[in-house]
Design an enzyme around this catalytic site. Structure first.
Site, PDB file in Angstrom:
ATOM      1  N   TYR A  64      92.352  -7.854   5.212  1.00 13.17           N
ATOM      2  CA  TYR A  64      91.030  -7.233   5.299  1.00 13.17           C
ATOM      3  C   TYR A  64      91.139  -5.738   5.551  1.00 13.17           C
ATOM      4  O   TYR A  64      90.494  -4.930   4.866  1.00 13.17           O
ATOM      5  CB  TYR A  64      90.224  -7.900   6.408  1.00 13.17           C
ATOM      6  CG  TYR A  64      88.834  -7.331   6.584  1.00 13.17           C
ATOM      7  CD1 TYR A  64      87.861  -7.529   5.614  1.00 13.17           C
ATOM      8  CD2 TYR A  64      88.500  -6.602   7.728  1.00 13.17           C
ATOM      9  CE1 TYR A  64      86.580  -7.001   5.775  1.00 13.17           C
ATOM     10  CE2 TYR A  64      87.239  -6.088   7.891  1.00 13.17           C
ATOM     11  CZ  TYR A  64      86.271  -6.290   6.918  1.00 13.17           C
ATOM     12  OH  TYR A  64      85.010  -5.762   7.083  1.00 13.17           O
ATOM     13  N   SER A 112      84.733  -0.423   5.894  1.00 13.07           N
ATOM     14  CA  SER A 112      84.659  -0.937   7.265  1.00 13.07           C
ATOM     15  C   SER A 112      85.514  -0.047   8.150  1.00 13.07           C
ATOM     16  O   SER A 112      86.501   0.537   7.687  1.00 13.07           O
ATOM     17  CB  SER A 112      85.185  -2.380   7.333  1.00 13.07           C
ATOM     18  OG  SER A 112      85.378  -2.775   8.682  1.00 13.07           O
TER      19      SER A 112
END
Length: 256
Positions: A160, A147
């Site tokens: 994350y 990501s």
């Protein structure tokens, strides 16, 4: 009469983790349309069955692989069992993830552990198992889903962002080690993509700000990411390894 063109992934066998919905589902559909036999993996049996049925209805080949890949044993059962059934494994897409955003004081051990198990450790276990079964001469391709949060981070994303940065490191290290066996390892790094799993963290105002900051003037789609994954998995990327491809409409490395 001319022969039909060969599909880009014809004859390939691919396992895609977390492919019952979102980016994984879109990748499964696209890989099947390009000729691959696709192992559809997810814990949600009804979602897996729906994706398999959709692929078959379109004339593709798919197999349900409902295993929990968050543990080493679960990943090995899923991947080795599928490879044995199909007689080979050419492509692994490590897509499965479980995400919760929490501020620093609110980070809970059980939340972090689950995120690490599914989004970080499972990638290592997948690479380990794939390296065991991919043919030493024919090689293969592994694509990890990272990501842009591993490159530029927002608040409430400590776990994350750390995991996704780690996925990038895993990708490069695995490419260095497995290249001698003709196994290419790459990653895609999407920006915020509308999926079922991201709805809780989205709203119209936030999306409008993202669009305004994106040079291409729109949000990405799961199909955008699927196309990038299929490129990295295919022969057109035959000399591409250890790369992290940002698929983000230009938002990460520009300032508009």
């Amino acid at each position: 009469m001319t022969e039909a063109p060969m599909k880009a992934l014809a004859g390939r066998v691919a396992l895609i983790t977390g492919s019952g919905s979102g980016i994984g589902r879109a990748t499964a559909l696209r890989m099947a349309s390009l000729g691959a036999v696709v192992g559809v993996n997810d814990l949600k049996q009804e979602a897996v069955a729906a994706v398999v049925a959709e692929i078959k209805a379109a004339g593709g080949a798919a197999v349900a692989v409902t295993r929990d890949v968050s543990t080493r044993d679960g990943m090995r059962e899923a991947l080795l069992g599928f490879a044995k059934q199909q007689g080979r494994l050419d492509i692994l897409v490590n897509n499965a993830a479980w995400v919760r955003y929490q501020s620093v004081p609110d980070i809970a051990p059980e939340t972090m552990e689950r995120m690490l198990n599914i989004g970080f450790k499972a990638i290592i276990w997948g690479i380990q198992a794939a390296a065991e079964v991919m043919d030493a001469e024919r090689g293969g391709a592994i694509v990890n889903v990272a990501s842009v949060a591993g490159l530029v981070s927002a608040k409430n994303s400590i776990v994350y962002s750390g995991i996704k940065a780690g996925v990038m490191g895993i990708t490069r290290a695995a490419a260095a080690e497995l290249g001698a066996r003709n196994i290419r390892v790459n990653a895609v790094a999407p920006s915020a993509i509308p999926t079922e799993g991201t709805m809780r963290n989205r709203n119209a105002e936030l999306d409008a700000r993202r669009v305004a900051r994106t040079p291409l003037g729109r949000l990405g789609t799961v199909e955008d990411i699927a196309r990038a994954i299929c490129f990295l998995a295919g022969d057109d990327a035959g000399f591409v390894s250890a790369q992290v491809m940002t698929v983000d409409g230009g938002i990460t490395f520009t300032n508009i």
